[in-house]
Write a protein that holds these residues in place. Structure first.
Motif, PDB file in Angstrom:
ATOM      1  N   GLY A   6       0.989   5.090   0.889  1.00 45.66           N
ATOM      2  CA  GLY A   6      -0.056   6.087   1.558  1.00 45.66           C
ATOM      3  C   GLY A   6      -0.626   5.407   2.640  1.00 45.66           C
ATOM      4  O   GLY A   6      -1.913   5.134   2.611  1.00 45.66           O
ATOM      5  N   ASP A  62       4.415   5.377   3.815  1.00 48.86           N
ATOM      6  CA  ASP A  62       4.109   6.779   3.808  1.00 48.86           C
ATOM      7  C   ASP A  62       5.137   7.722   3.751  1.00 48.86           C
ATOM      8  O   ASP A  62       6.349   7.300   4.538  1.00 48.86           O
ATOM      9  N   ASP A  78       9.418   7.546   0.146  1.00 42.51           N
ATOM     10  CA  ASP A  78       8.509   8.012  -1.101  1.00 42.51           C
ATOM     11  C   ASP A  78       8.174   6.872  -1.848  1.00 42.51           C
ATOM     12  O   ASP A  78       8.926   6.292  -2.426  1.00 42.51           O
ATOM     13  N   GLY A  79       6.910   6.434  -1.518  1.00 45.40           N
ATOM     14  CA  GLY A  79       6.452   5.262  -2.370  1.00 45.40           C
ATOM     15  C   GLY A  79       6.210   5.073  -3.481  1.00 45.40           C
ATOM     16  O   GLY A  79       5.982   4.100  -4.255  1.00 45.40           O
ATOM     17  N   SER A 120      -3.897   7.180   8.010  1.00 47.51           N
ATOM     18  CA  SER A 120      -4.392   6.824   9.226  1.00 47.51           C
ATOM     19  C   SER A 120      -3.793   5.257   9.646  1.00 47.51           C
ATOM     20  O   SER A 120      -3.721   4.679  10.988  1.00 47.51           O
ATOM     21  N   GLN A 173      -6.732   1.461   6.047  1.00 45.24           N
ATOM     22  CA  GLN A 173      -6.732   0.673   4.835  1.00 45.24           C
ATOM     23  C   GLN A 173      -5.785  -0.338   4.947  1.00 45.24           C
ATOM     24  O   GLN A 173      -6.204  -1.722   4.667  1.00 45.24           O
ATOM     25  N   LEU A 217       2.778  12.807  -3.705  1.00 49.84           N
ATOM     26  CA  LEU A 217       3.857  13.931  -3.813  1.00 49.84           C
ATOM     27  C   LEU A 217       5.128  13.089  -3.711  1.00 49.84           C
ATOM     28  O   LEU A 217       5.435  12.350  -3.313  1.00 49.84           O
ATOM     29  N   GLU A 232       0.743  -1.181   0.056  1.00 45.39           N
ATOM     30  CA  GLU A 232      -0.052   0.091  -0.060  1.00 45.39           C
ATOM     31  C   GLU A 232       0.887   1.035  -0.001  1.00 45.39           C
ATOM     32  O   GLU A 232       1.737   1.418   0.932  1.00 45.39           O
TER      33      GLU A 232
HETATM   34  N1  SAH Z   1      -4.960   4.979   3.186  1.00 45.77           N
HETATM   35  C1  SAH Z   1      -5.088   6.005   3.906  1.00 45.77           C
HETATM   36  C2  SAH Z   1      -5.407   7.320   3.379  1.00 45.77           C
HETATM   37  C3  SAH Z   1      -4.253   7.715   2.648  1.00 45.77           C
HETATM   38  S1  SAH Z   1      -4.276   9.833   2.224  1.00 45.77           S
HETATM   39  C4  SAH Z   1      -5.877   5.659   5.312  1.00 45.77           C
HETATM   40  O1  SAH Z   1      -6.425   4.373   5.235  1.00 45.77           O
HETATM   41  O2  SAH Z   1      -6.059   6.389   6.163  1.00 45.77           O
HETATM   42  C5  SAH Z   1      -2.933   9.726   1.329  1.00 45.77           C
HETATM   43  C6  SAH Z   1      -1.619   9.558   2.131  1.00 45.77           C
HETATM   44  O3  SAH Z   1      -0.532   9.029   1.010  1.00 45.77           O
HETATM   45  C7  SAH Z   1      -1.152  10.425   3.015  1.00 45.77           C
HETATM   46  O4  SAH Z   1      -0.789  10.037   4.324  1.00 45.77           O
HETATM   47  C8  SAH Z   1       0.278  10.929   2.231  1.00 45.77           C
HETATM   48  O5  SAH Z   1       1.209  11.266   3.179  1.00 45.77           O
HETATM   49  C9  SAH Z   1       0.613   9.897   1.322  1.00 45.77           C
HETATM   50  N2  SAH Z   1       1.539  10.045   0.252  1.00 45.77           N
HETATM   51  C10 SAH Z   1       1.245  10.993  -0.734  1.00 45.77           C
HETATM   52  N3  SAH Z   1       2.461  10.825  -1.472  1.00 45.77           N
HETATM   53  C11 SAH Z   1       3.072   9.968  -0.996  1.00 45.77           C
HETATM   54  C12 SAH Z   1       4.460   9.311  -1.583  1.00 45.77           C
HETATM   55  N4  SAH Z   1       4.973   9.486  -2.610  1.00 45.77           N
HETATM   56  N5  SAH Z   1       4.735   8.191  -0.874  1.00 45.77           N
HETATM   57  C13 SAH Z   1       4.212   7.605   0.259  1.00 45.77           C
HETATM   58  N6  SAH Z   1       3.076   8.199   0.731  1.00 45.77           N
HETATM   59  C14 SAH Z   1       2.664   9.463   0.062  1.00 45.77           C
END
Ligand code: SAH
Length: 214
Positions: free
Chosen positions: A85, A106, A133-134, A88, A91, A207, A83
């Motif tokens: 991101g 994240d 950075d994912g 919280s 997911q 990002l 996953e």
């Molecule tokens: N799946 C999460 C909701 C994600 S919100 C849940 O269940 O709560 C999106 C997330 O993606 C944010 O926390 C943000 O920091 C992260 N994110 C954005 N770009 C990213 C990247 N390049 N690598 C890793 N995480 C990233």
């Protein structure tokens, strides 16, 4: 905040009425209490079908979107899932009930730390967390049976496509970050990749680099 019986009924009813019909997904979402993943004032609204703010200016996704994405991923109990991101952690926790192992990444160290504390409290031992950075994926752990991206990219990131097993599935929102995006399902075949548009969605952007708090 933990769920009352009435909260739970309304929560599951909203999921079903929005198209989450897979009984394994519904059971996993019944088991994982969304209220544990939201801090502060908004925790009162944890069982409503809406996205809510979390730390670092991010959001926990709408429960029905979590359900539909999980369902679209068609998870198998033997799967190794990535996953991108963590947010919280909700997911990832839902997925952890459905597959063998979840790697979740994240770019905000604080979010990863807080999510990890909830995973530990719930004794979810099959989740590995990582601050990175994912968009580069996790080359050391690749390939993955399933990949779920919960932030929107303009295109499915190339490294993630490359880290998907043949026969694997990736679910990813694509489109401009300030517009409505499209949830895409990618299947990797012997010959290449098949793309399918599922539905309009709205996610925070994917990002580059690490978040400022990292
Ligand atoms: N799946 C999460 C909701 C994600 S919100 C849940 O269940 O709560 C999106 C997330 O993606 C944010 O926390 C943000 O920091 C992260 N994110 C954005 N770009 C990213 C990247 N390049 N690598 C890793 N995480 C990233």
């Amino acid at each position: 905040m933990t769920a009352s019986a009435e909260d739970k009924m309304q929560f599951l009813f909203a999921l079903r009425s929005r198209g989450v019909t897979d009984s394994r997904v519904l059971t996993a979402m019944e088991e994982i209490d969304r209220g544990l993943f939201i801090r502060g004032l908004f925790s009162e609204r944890a069982y409503e079908d809406m996205p809510l703010p979390i730390a670092c200016g991010q959001t926990i996704s709408q429960p029905s979107v979590v359900g539909l994405m999980t369902q679209a991923l068609d998870p198998d109990p033997r799967d190794k899932v990535l996953e991108i991101g963590t947010g919280s952690g909700y997911q990832a926790a839902v997925l952890s009930k459905l597959v063998r192992r979840v790697y979740t990444v994240d770019r905000h160290r604080r979010l990863v730390r807080e999510a990890r504390a909830v995973f530990e409290a719930l004794d979810l031992g099959n989740i590995t967390t990582m601050t990175a950075d994912g968009s580069h994926g996790l080359p050391d752990q690749a390939p993955f049976d399933r990949i779920i991206v919960t932030a929107a990219a303009e295109d499915p990131p190339g490294p993630l496509l490359a880290q998907l097993k043949i026969g694997g599935i990736m679910v990813v929102p694509v489109g401009q970050s300030d517009a409505v995006q499209t949830l895409i399902r990618v299947r990797r075949t012997d010959a290449g990749y098949d793309y399918e548009e599922l539905r309009p969605v709205r996610f925070v952007p994917l990002l580059e680099g690490l978040g400022k708090d990292a």
